[in-house]
Write an enzyme that holds these catalytic residues in place. Structure first.
Site, PDB file in Angstrom:
ATOM      1  CE1 TYR A 252      -3.577   2.659   0.767  1.00 15.43           C
ATOM      2  CE2 TYR A 252      -2.064   3.392   2.497  1.00 15.43           C
ATOM      3  CZ  TYR A 252      -3.191   3.598   1.710  1.00 15.43           C
ATOM      4  OH  TYR A 252      -3.908   4.764   1.849  1.00 15.43           O
TER       5      TYR A 252
ATOM      6  CE  LYS B 101      -3.255   5.266  -1.662  1.00 11.64           C
ATOM      7  NZ  LYS B 101      -4.321   5.712  -2.603  1.00 11.64           N
TER       8      LYS B 101
END
Length: 235
Positions: free
Chosen positions: A155, A159
């Site tokens: 994750y 990003k």
């Protein structure tokens, strides 16, 4: 803001739904992007105003193309749809986990942005907001802001990649007047993962930050990374 049109991906729940609600409350037409038609319809009805459901799976090329054909002009695109992973370090996560997360958080943003660029180019004030995360800041990841555990590797790295895309799109689209910025919404009470679900962060507060970036004036910056309160976040 009158007669402006916005699209929020992943807007049938959580942060995206709150963004859509605030756009509708401000008088905009807002398309509520949702993979599931029934959930999108229910969310749009609950939001009220000129909220309209739009079936849109950012990981499905046919779905993205079909959604883009339904919108002739678009003023605001909020790339909000995102998925998380388990709190694992990179040595504990397999490549398939990275592929799954990147498929939505990175490749999905490219697919949706490119598909809707013709509609955005018809706007007088086109804006793109990419919903990133402070955990994607490499400066913060190597400083005292976060524990140096390497958790949520898929994750957080997705990003960081999204932040890079924000800069590249801002450069590429500057000549078209499109402003592209990334938002760090902060930890919010959503279904993103167990940590978010257990938090007390108000989604409305973060959504207001996204709306602010979506309504930037023409002399405002592009290619930036901003917290929900408008302060810059280091890359």
């Amino acid at each position: 803001m009158d007669h402006s049109i916005a699209l929020v991906t992943g807007a049938n729940k959580g942060l995206g739904k709150e963004m859509a609600r605030q756009f509708a409350e401000a008088g905009l037409t807002v398309y509520v992007g949702s993979r599931d038609a029934a959930r999108g319809q229910a969310a749009a009805e609950e939001i009220g105003g000129d909220a309209r459901p739009l079936v849109l799976d950012v990981t499905d090329a046919a779905s993205v193309a079909a959604a883009a054909r339904q919108i002739g002009t678009l003023d605001i695109l909020v790339n909000n749809a995102g998925v998380s992973d388990d709190p694992d370090t990179p040595d504990q996560e397999d490549a398939d986990t990275f592929r799954r997360v990147y498929e939505t958080n990175v490749f999905g943003v490219v697919a949706v942005t490119n598909a809707f660029l013709p509609a955005l180019r018809r706007s007088r004030h086109p804006r793109i907001v990419n919903v990133s995360s402070g955990t994607g800041s490499l400066t913060w990841a190597t400083g005292p802001e976060f524990p140096h555990s390497g958790a949520h590797a898929a994750y957080r790295s997705s990003k960081a990649a999204l932040n890079a895309l924000t800069v590249f799109y801002a450069h590429a689209l500057a000549g078209d007047g499109v402003k592209v910025n990334a938002l760090a919404p902060g930890l919010r009470r959503t279904e993103l993962n167990a940590t978010a679900a257990a938090s007390g962060g108000d989604p409305a507060e973060a959504a207001a930050g996204a709306v602010r970036l979506a309504l930037l004036p023409d002399d405002a910056p592009s290619g930036g990374f901003f917290s929900w309160d408008g302060t810059p976040v280091p890359w």
